[in-house]
Write a protein that holds these residues in place. Structure first.
Motif, PDB file in Angstrom:
ATOM      1  N   MET A  43       5.023  29.918  40.802  1.00 20.71           N
ATOM      2  CA  MET A  43       6.260  30.081  40.794  1.00 20.71           C
ATOM      3  C   MET A  43       7.000  29.033  41.633  1.00 20.71           C
ATOM      4  O   MET A  43       8.136  29.192  41.969  1.00 20.71           O
ATOM      5  N   GLU A  44       5.907  28.513  42.513  1.00 21.04           N
ATOM      6  CA  GLU A  44       6.696  27.657  43.585  1.00 21.04           C
ATOM      7  C   GLU A  44       6.831  26.104  43.135  1.00 21.04           C
ATOM      8  O   GLU A  44       6.389  26.036  41.772  1.00 21.04           O
ATOM      9  N   HIS A  86       4.088  34.155  44.696  1.00 20.19           N
ATOM     10  CA  HIS A  86       4.403  33.015  43.987  1.00 20.19           C
ATOM     11  C   HIS A  86       3.635  31.890  43.834  1.00 20.19           C
ATOM     12  O   HIS A  86       3.540  31.286  42.913  1.00 20.19           O
ATOM     13  N   THR A 121       5.263  37.542  50.010  1.00 23.21           N
ATOM     14  CA  THR A 121       5.873  36.941  48.873  1.00 23.21           C
ATOM     15  C   THR A 121       5.708  35.313  48.314  1.00 23.21           C
ATOM     16  O   THR A 121       5.355  35.239  47.287  1.00 23.21           O
ATOM     17  N   GLN A 122       5.302  34.685  49.489  1.00 17.69           N
ATOM     18  CA  GLN A 122       4.956  33.312  49.204  1.00 17.69           C
ATOM     19  C   GLN A 122       3.512  33.058  48.667  1.00 17.69           C
ATOM     20  O   GLN A 122       3.529  32.262  47.815  1.00 17.69           O
TER      21      GLN A 122
END
Length: 629
Positions: free
Chosen positions: A610-611, A605, A601-602
């Motif tokens: 999206m981070e 993103h 997921t990291q």
């Protein structure tokens, strides 16, 4: 009194007389044991007679000095250095001479008739003897050769070229191509005899696919000497055929045109004398262009030049390598003759020759006296790196480490490296890899960025792909190279002025690794590699924001929507990179890494931005705060 008598009778030494009676063997000028002649040379009789008279007049009592006197009677000519010709002849030539070649002397105006008569009688030995006798006369009178002899030989070579293919005639003809040791070192002498010998051999072996190895030996001897006939335009066809033994690809003329400006800006600009440079190397432009492709001054360019040494390639390579090693050993440091560099240029078809040249190129390029031949050698080395063997990989490594200071030399270096990229499909990857590793080393070359720019101009998409592959290899190391790779990538993009295929670079980072080195990596290093690859993909997307895109965004915020093509193009490119990244995370990552849900997921993103901003600039504080938004 006896001494005065001896002095008065000394003029008798030159008087011609009959040979002494009995079994006395006269000592004097050496004659070949098997030589026959229709016209007897009286000089041998005179020397024997004078010797016998001197022996009879010497006093019987006293010191026996007759043996010493006998040595002085031998007609030994001296070179300009005061050394005997006989002592220097073996070292002056690597070509062995047959001692028992029979010669027959005939009048010059009857040479053609006698040869044709012997040919009609099928007397091959007499033909060889007459031709060898005529060639010997030319050798003894190089300065003023007899026109009747060389015109007769030219006619015979045209109407009956096969007469010149015998071993003895070839040996005598090759003797005409060797330097006359009695000449001054600064004097080339009359080249007419050497030019005649080249054309005799060329017409004799024009339709023969297997030439004698002795041609290569006399070629190298003249190439390292005065280049009397190698650079002569009338010997071009003969030399071009000999050069097929080396398998060297010579530079076309359009690649060597900039060398004239380089020579003027480098050589003359550093205080050397133009007149001296031209006098010592006045023929520098001739050899390189004359051995281009055999298409200048040749009546039949396509047919005259063909492979002549396909059966002797290995033995010739051994001979050439030993020949060059011997001369390189003699000339250490900056005291290197130009002709040695020209020989290296002509023989770069051999891998070992390219290795020897590459290790010394930097020193020669920095020498103002060797500027022109050193640049020709650099181009020749690059043009002949077409095997991608271990030798060529080492040569490329040496070329990457060459440091040049002046702009003309750097431009020629980049031009040569562009030609190197065209010689083999794997050369681009090897050059790019060596350049990146050199840039990350402690002894970085200041010309690395200029070379990388030339590589990306040559093949933009392929270079971006191979750059990503090199970065992958760096990230597989036990040490963490992410920070160094990020800084290097930004510098490369900046030197390229943002003209880079970023989607191709990202696809290169997404290539699946299945080699042994990757499979044997520890799990912790694999996890670190996954996060580093994701970070580089996001960095590529950020670097794709060019100054033109920033201006378009600023204009859009002000309400100016006239020029929207640049912004739309950037948006399309960013969408392609994010689409490829999602495909990579979905398809390739599960096969390469063992990731949990949180890490996966990291990564998703991060590639979709999206981070938070700190996740993209935590390594090296880039982008700066003013650009984070």
């Amino acid at each position: 009194m006896d001494r005065n008598k001896l002095v008065q009778k000394k003029p008798l030494l030159g008087r011609r007389a009959l040979p002494p009676p009995g079994d006395i063997i006269p000592l004097g000028a050496k004659t070949r044991p098997g030589s026959t002649s229709e016209s007897t040379d009286p000089r041998s009789l005179g020397s024997g007679s004078s010797l016998s008279e001197r022996k009879r007049e010497l006093p019987m009592g006293g010191v026996p000095i007759a043996p010493k006197k006998t040595k002085l009677i031998s007609p030994t000519s001296l070179t300009p250095l005061g050394k005997s010709v006989d002592t220097l002849r073996p070292s002056s030539s690597n070509v062995a001479t047959k001692p028992d070649i029979k010669t027959i002397d005939v009048p010059s105006n009857e040479l053609v008739e006698r040869v044709i008569e012997a040919d009609n009688n099928e007397d091959d030995d007499r033909i060889d003897g007459i031709l060898c006798g005529a060639l010997k006369k030319l050798k003894n009178n190089r300065a003023k050769p007899d026109p009747a002899i060389y015109f007769s030989l030219m006619y015979l070579a045209k109407v009956k070229p096969l007469l010149f293919e015998s071993e003895d005639v070839v040996q005598c003809t090759c003797n005409l191509l060797k330097r006359d040791i009695g000449l001054s070192f600064k004097s080339k002498g009359n080249p007419l005899v050497s030019v005649l010998a080249c054309n005799l051999l060329f017409h004799a072996f024009l339709y023969d696919d297997n030439w004698h190895e002795i041609f290569v030996k006399v070629y190298l001897e003249d190439a390292m000497g005065e280049r009397v006939w190698i650079d002569h335009p009338q010997c071009r066809d003969f030399c071009n055929n000999i050069q097929t033994a080396f398998g060297t690809k010579m530079a076309p003329r359009h690649l060597m045109t900039p060398l004239e400006q380089i020579r003027q800006s480098v050589t003359y600009g550093e205080g050397s004398s133009p007149s001296r440079d031209d006098s010592e190397g006045g023929a520098e432009s001739t050899p390189y262009h004359s051995i281009d492709e055999g298409d200048m001054g040749s009546d039949q360019p396509g047919e005259a030049v063909s492979a002549r040494y396909s059966l002797l390639k290995d033995s010739i390579e051994v001979y050439v390598v030993d020949f060059i090693k011997d001369h390189l050993t003699r000339r250490q440091g900056m005291d290197t003759p130009r002709n040695l560099l020209r020989v290296l240029t002509a023989t770069c078809g051999f891998p070992e020759v390219r290795q020897m040249a590459a290790t010394r190129l930097e020193m020669w390029l920095q020498n103002p006296k060797l500027t022109r031949p050193a640049q020709e050698l650099l181009m020749s080395v690059c043009l002949n790196c077409d095997t991608h063997g271990q030798e060529d990989v080492e040569v490329i490594g040496q070329l990457i480490r060459v440091r040049l200071k002046t702009k003309p030399l750097i431009n020629h270096y980049l031009l040569s490296m562009r030609e190197l990229l065209n010689q083999h499909t794997e050369n681009l990857n090897t050059v790019l890899k060596h350049t990146i590793y050199n840039e990350l080393s402690n002894a970085r070359n200041p010309n690395n960025m200029a070379l990388l720019a030339a590589i990306f101009q040559h093949s933009p998409e392929t270079a971006a792909k191979y750059l990503a592959v090199v970065f992958q290899e760096l990230l597989m190391n036990r040490d963490d190279y992410l920070r160094a790779v990020r800084a290097l990538f930004r510098e490369i993009v900046k030197s390229l002025r943002y003209d880079m295929d970023f989607p191709a670079f990202c696809r290169g980072l997404m290539t699946e690794k299945t080699d042994k080195q990757f499979s044997e990596m520890e799990v912790q290093f694999k996890d670190r590699m996954l996060m580093s690859l994701t970070d580089l993909i996001a960095l590529a997307a950020l670097l794709s924001v060019t100054p033109a895109v920033r201006e378009a965004v600023a204009a859009y915020t002000r309400g100016d929507r006239k020029d929207m093509d640049i912004l739309r193009s950037f948006q399309t490119q960013a969408c392609v990179m994010q689409r490829d990244a999602i495909w990579w995370l979905h398809t390739v990552i599960p096969n390469m890494f063992s990731v949990n849900q949180q890490e996966f997921t990291q990564c998703v993103h991060k590639v979709l931005f999206m981070e938070n901003a700190d996740a993209y600039c935590s390594k090296d504080n880039w982008p700066p705060e003013s650009d984070r938004g």
